[in-house]
Design an enzyme around this catalytic site. Structure first.
Site, short mmCIF file in Angstrom:
data_model
loop_
_atom_site.label_atom_id
_atom_site.label_comp_id
_atom_site.label_asym_id
_atom_site.label_seq_id
_atom_site.Cartn_x
_atom_site.Cartn_y
_atom_site.Cartn_z
N LYS A 82 -5.92 9.46 3.92
CA LYS A 82 -6.66 10.50 4.65
C LYS A 82 -7.98 9.94 5.24
O LYS A 82 -8.31 10.19 6.39
CB LYS A 82 -6.94 11.64 3.67
CG LYS A 82 -7.66 12.85 4.21
CD LYS A 82 -7.43 14.06 3.33
CE LYS A 82 -7.76 13.79 1.87
NZ LYS A 82 -9.21 13.72 1.61
N THR A 83 -8.73 9.20 4.43
CA THR A 83 -9.99 8.64 4.90
C THR A 83 -9.75 7.44 5.81
O THR A 83 -10.34 7.32 6.89
CB THR A 83 -10.87 8.23 3.71
OG1 THR A 83 -11.18 9.40 2.94
CG2 THR A 83 -12.18 7.60 4.17
N ARG A 121 -13.00 13.25 -11.75
CA ARG A 121 -13.18 14.67 -12.07
C ARG A 121 -12.45 15.05 -13.36
O ARG A 121 -11.51 14.39 -13.77
CB ARG A 121 -12.69 15.53 -10.91
CG ARG A 121 -13.58 15.50 -9.68
CD ARG A 121 -13.06 16.42 -8.59
NE ARG A 121 -11.71 16.07 -8.18
CZ ARG A 121 -10.62 16.71 -8.57
NH1 ARG A 121 -10.71 17.76 -9.38
NH2 ARG A 121 -9.41 16.33 -8.16
N ARG A 151 -15.53 4.17 -5.72
CA ARG A 151 -15.83 4.99 -4.54
C ARG A 151 -17.07 4.52 -3.81
O ARG A 151 -17.98 3.92 -4.40
CB ARG A 151 -16.07 6.44 -4.97
CG ARG A 151 -14.86 7.15 -5.56
CD ARG A 151 -14.06 7.84 -4.50
NE ARG A 151 -12.92 8.56 -5.03
CZ ARG A 151 -12.17 9.37 -4.31
NH1 ARG A 151 -12.44 9.55 -3.03
NH2 ARG A 151 -11.14 10.00 -4.84
N HIS A 165 -8.65 20.80 2.81
CA HIS A 165 -8.88 19.49 2.20
C HIS A 165 -8.23 18.47 3.12
O HIS A 165 -7.07 18.10 2.96
CB HIS A 165 -8.26 19.46 0.80
CG HIS A 165 -8.55 18.21 0.04
ND1 HIS A 165 -7.62 17.60 -0.76
CD2 HIS A 165 -9.67 17.45 -0.03
CE1 HIS A 165 -8.16 16.52 -1.31
NE2 HIS A 165 -9.39 16.40 -0.88
N ASP A 212 -12.96 14.58 4.65
CA ASP A 212 -12.44 15.22 3.44
C ASP A 212 -12.42 16.75 3.45
O ASP A 212 -11.49 17.34 2.91
CB ASP A 212 -13.29 14.75 2.24
CG ASP A 212 -12.62 15.02 0.91
OD1 ASP A 212 -11.39 14.82 0.80
OD2 ASP A 212 -13.30 15.43 -0.03
N LYS A 259 -17.25 18.59 -5.19
CA LYS A 259 -16.06 19.44 -5.23
C LYS A 259 -16.39 20.86 -5.72
O LYS A 259 -15.66 21.80 -5.40
CB LYS A 259 -14.97 18.81 -6.10
CG LYS A 259 -14.35 17.56 -5.47
CD LYS A 259 -13.77 17.84 -4.08
CE LYS A 259 -13.00 16.65 -3.54
NZ LYS A 259 -12.58 16.83 -2.13
N SER A 275 -5.07 12.20 -2.69
CA SER A 275 -5.70 10.90 -2.91
C SER A 275 -4.69 9.77 -2.80
O SER A 275 -3.59 9.85 -3.35
CB SER A 275 -6.34 10.90 -4.30
OG SER A 275 -6.97 9.67 -4.55
#
Length: 534
Positions: free
Chosen positions: A239-240, A55, A319, A217, A254, A198, A235
């Site tokens: 989390k994932t 991003r 990703r 988030h 997410d 996003k 990041s």
């Protein structure tokens, strides 16, 4: 020959439109027409996003308008834009879309709860972008598509064409502009697909608090007893990875909302980091990479088409985007009850935060507003010291109100639904980066299992002297000596010095919030009055 579906209402006259195309059709078009596109040995579509592989937060703009400007926390994250400049960029996007031989349209939903969901229309130029958003949004049934009507928000993705750097208020050839009143997002100068995802999340972060709903988030999952856990984290904190738990049903990885009725996922898919991905450490994510999955910017063997997930020569931000049903154990529809446990994940490269600790509601608000993690510094000039990163609400880049708005909603919901908050450090143990080692994923999973199994209900806790959090003294399947960070450091004085530095960084960061939060939350922060202990 014109199809029955057209985009003339937007000033787009391109005749060949692929709307909500099948996965095979998007594969065929991507492979035939888009440079850098290939099929992996397991059938995933490997794509290349071009110059931008992440991003561009400094190029994001929000149109200032009397109807919304008093609600937005203007500053280096939410940068203002005037209506005229937005329309200049809008016109530039239309000019580009109009010279394309064909376009893709994705009509889909953001939000699994019908009461709050948005109808979203993506207009883009690449099969890669269309497949990505068909993975990330919630796809309508044939009947829903037939009756889709006018969308609530439209994304005009002309990312293959640059912004004009000489246009007022532009800082580069990349521009991502959101106009809340026109309900449009315009993208120029970046083909990184995450900008679309996003952008929609930013819209939800603005709209949901207006309805007393907390946008988050975070990842979320649910256990056999329908107990819900949400995991916040920046990041690289896990989390994932940690939400994909074979013992629990995944709600999402997410973006979620917490309403008066419970929790719902905003998205229809997952967007996992692929760096160092392995079947051994992350089997659920590894096995989700197959036909229909988009792999972004990965390096692969040109003959076998096998991906090398350790190769970061294109980017460290490789990703994988896949529909949520590609995870074996998933909750469909992605809606569940109120969270029982709230876990803040941090990757503390300083190595001084405990691997698991329990927070009071006030401490939860403090750590939520702080949004701390630490990144490992580069090796330039021999510097290896960690760098603290604070991102309010664990997602400042997407939060459009003042962080206190979200913190108040979280505190209110924790109190009302009696949720327990935890801080879990997935970072370093036995010393800071360069001395210690990364916390074992096996141990972190065991600590999170202990939270879910209520194993900490009957164990003894000790209070961390500076941070004030409660640290359990035992945990099933975890050596007790690693639960107290100081015990893992050989140099106890160095531990205290490093910890003192981190406390100072927390306190310095929180100064900008102190005037807007109540004194109980300020008091819940770490204390700096150190005495060295042997």
């Amino acid at each position: 020959m014109k199809t029955s579906f057209n985009l003339e209402k937007y000033g787009i006259e391109t005749e060949k439109i692929y709307r909500n195309s099948s996965v095979p059709v998007l594969y065929e078009l991507g492979l035939r027409l888009e440079k850098g596109t290939a099929i992996s040995n397991v059938g995933a579509l490997m794509t290349y996003s071009g110059e931008k592989t992440g991003r561009s937060p400094k190029d994001k703009r929000i149109v200032r308008h009397p109807d919304s400007e008093n609600n937005i926390d203007w500053g280096p994250i939410n940068i203002g834009l005037d209506e005229h400049t937005f329309m200049v960029n809008h016109e530039r996007a239309l000019d580009f879309l109009n010279i394309c031989d064909h376009l893709y349209v994705v009509d889909a939903f953001a939000g699994w709860d019908p009461k709050y969901r948005l109808k979203v229309r993506i207009i883009c130029t690449r099969a890669y972008h269309a497949l990505f958003m068909q993975n990330m949004l919630i796809m309508p049934t044939a009947e829903e598509l037939e009756n889709f009507g006018e969308p609530d928000y439209v994304v005009l993705n002309a990312g293959g064409f640059p912004a004009n750097r000489y246009t007022s208020e532009m800082t580069s050839k990349t521009s991502v502009d959101l106009n809340l009143e026109r309900k449009e997002i315009v993208i120029l100068g970046t083909q990184y697909a995450g900008e679309m995802k996003k952008g929609i999340f930013s819209v939800m972060n603005y709209l949901m608090p207006l309805e007393n709903v907390l946008p988050m988030h975070c990842s979320a999952n649910v256990g056999e007893k329908d107990d819900v856990t949400i995991l916040f984290g920046l990041s690289g904190t896990g989390k994932t990875t940690l939400s994909a738990d074979p013992k629990r049903r995944l709600i999402g990885d997410d973006e979620h909302c917490w309403t008066d009725q419970g929790t719902f996922n905003i998205e229809g898919g997952c967007y996992a980091k692929a760096i160092n991905l392995s079947e051994e450490n992350e089997p659920d994510i590894y096995n989700a990479i197959k036909f229909g999955t988009v792999l972004e910017n990965v390096v692969y063997d040109k003959f076998t088409r096998e991906v090398d997930y350790t190769d970061t020569s294109i980017t460290q931000n490789t990703r994988a985007s896949y529909p949520i049903e590609y995870i074996d154990n998933v909750q469909i529809p992605c809606v569940a009850g109120h969270p029982e446990n709230i876990i803040f994940l941090t990757c503390d490269a300083f190595g001084v935060l405990p691997p698991v600790s329990k927070l009071t509601p006030e401490q939860a608000s403090y750590h939520f507003i702080s949004g701390y993690t630490a990144k490992v510094a580069g090796t330039e000039m021999g510097v290896t010291e960690p760098q603290a990163t604070f991102s309010a609400c664990f997602g400042a880049a997407f939060m459009m109100w003042h962080p206190n708005k979200y913190a108040e909603l979280l505190a209110e919901k924790i109190k009302e639904h009696k949720a327990t908050a935890w801080l879990v450090n997935t970072g370093w143990t036995g010393g800071a980066h360069g001395v210690g080692s990364r916390m074992s994923l096996k141990y972190t999973r065991a600590m999170i299992d202990a939270i879910h199994n209520n194993d900490f209900d009957n164990v003894e806790f000790t209070t961390d002297e500076e941070f004030g959090v409660q640290i359990p003294l035992s945990c099933p399947n975890v050596p007790s000596e690693i639960l107290i960070p100081k015990n893992t450091w050989e140099d106890k004085e160095q531990y205290q010095e490093v910890k003192k530095k981190l406390v100072g960084l927390f306190n310095e960061n929180f100064k900008k919030f102190e005037a807007d939060v109540n004194s109980e939350i300020v008091e819940a922060g770490p204390k700096a009055d150190f005495t060295l202990q042997s």
